[in-house]
Design a protein around this motif. Sequence first.
Motif, short mmCIF file in Angstrom:
data_model
loop_
_atom_site.label_atom_id
_atom_site.label_comp_id
_atom_site.label_asym_id
_atom_site.label_seq_id
_atom_site.Cartn_x
_atom_site.Cartn_y
_atom_site.Cartn_z
N SER A 65 27.71 47.99 24.41
CA SER A 65 28.02 47.50 23.06
C SER A 65 27.98 48.61 22.01
O SER A 65 28.53 48.44 20.92
N SER A 66 27.37 49.76 22.34
CA SER A 66 27.30 50.87 21.39
C SER A 66 28.56 51.73 21.43
O SER A 66 28.74 52.61 20.57
N LEU A 67 29.43 51.50 22.39
CA LEU A 67 30.70 52.21 22.45
C LEU A 67 31.67 51.60 21.44
O LEU A 67 31.67 50.38 21.24
N PRO A 68 32.53 52.41 20.81
CA PRO A 68 33.57 51.84 19.95
C PRO A 68 34.41 50.85 20.75
O PRO A 68 34.59 51.00 21.96
N VAL A 69 34.93 49.83 20.10
CA VAL A 69 35.59 48.73 20.80
C VAL A 69 36.74 49.20 21.68
O VAL A 69 36.92 48.70 22.80
N GLU A 70 37.50 50.21 21.22
CA GLU A 70 38.63 50.66 22.03
C GLU A 70 38.15 51.39 23.29
O GLU A 70 38.83 51.39 24.33
N VAL A 71 36.96 52.01 23.22
CA VAL A 71 36.37 52.66 24.39
C VAL A 71 35.75 51.61 25.30
O VAL A 71 35.86 51.68 26.53
N ARG A 72 35.11 50.63 24.70
CA ARG A 72 34.46 49.55 25.45
C ARG A 72 35.46 48.82 26.35
O ARG A 72 35.15 48.43 27.48
#
Length: 210
Positions: free
Chosen positions: A53-60
């Motif tokens: 969840s700490s990754l940016p949404v596009e990375v997630r």
Amino acid sequence: MKDLNELVSRVLCWGSRTIAGVSARWIDCEPSTRQRIYFANHSSHLDILILWSSLPVEVRRVTRPIAAGDYWLKNKVRRFLVDKIFNAIIIQRPASSGHLRDAIKAINDTLSGMGENYSLIIFPEGTRGTGYKMASFKGGIYNLAKKKPEIEFVPVFLENLNRILPKGELLPVPLISSISFGRPFKLGEGESKKDFLKRARQSIIDLQNI
């Protein structure tokens, strides 16, 4: 259903980061959608959720955690999380008998699940520790490096999650935590398993002092 899963994902990410009071630091590292392997210390069942969840949404969206089937397939809620929310790669931890066969299958399942586009979240200790000292790393991370020598490995230090959800507890205790992403690196040419595992483990230890 896809929209509902996306809503659950966003709420879960927001709620977990709020409860854990987590702040993310990118040290000599920038978020990227290129294929990577994020590896971290492991001391809580919150680790997958907080790191993911700490990754940016596009990375997630292009990052799949590795999840142990003996824990995450125990009930419908966990199954829903790893399947519909995390899009995790489920592996069975090697049994005492047939260890080599199980280990090879786990690596092959992991490589198949990541393909050429997905990044991974892994915990090289293989099981949860106390949160105060990391155990030695298992060889799986080195085997992945050998199979994909071009891929970047990103060390991640998770701090204080063992106190937010101690082993054996069901409800988290709101506290402040942090997550640090370190400098990416690759398997060195001719680097031995022993040296790679030592370097990988030390890269997380070094993040504790920054």
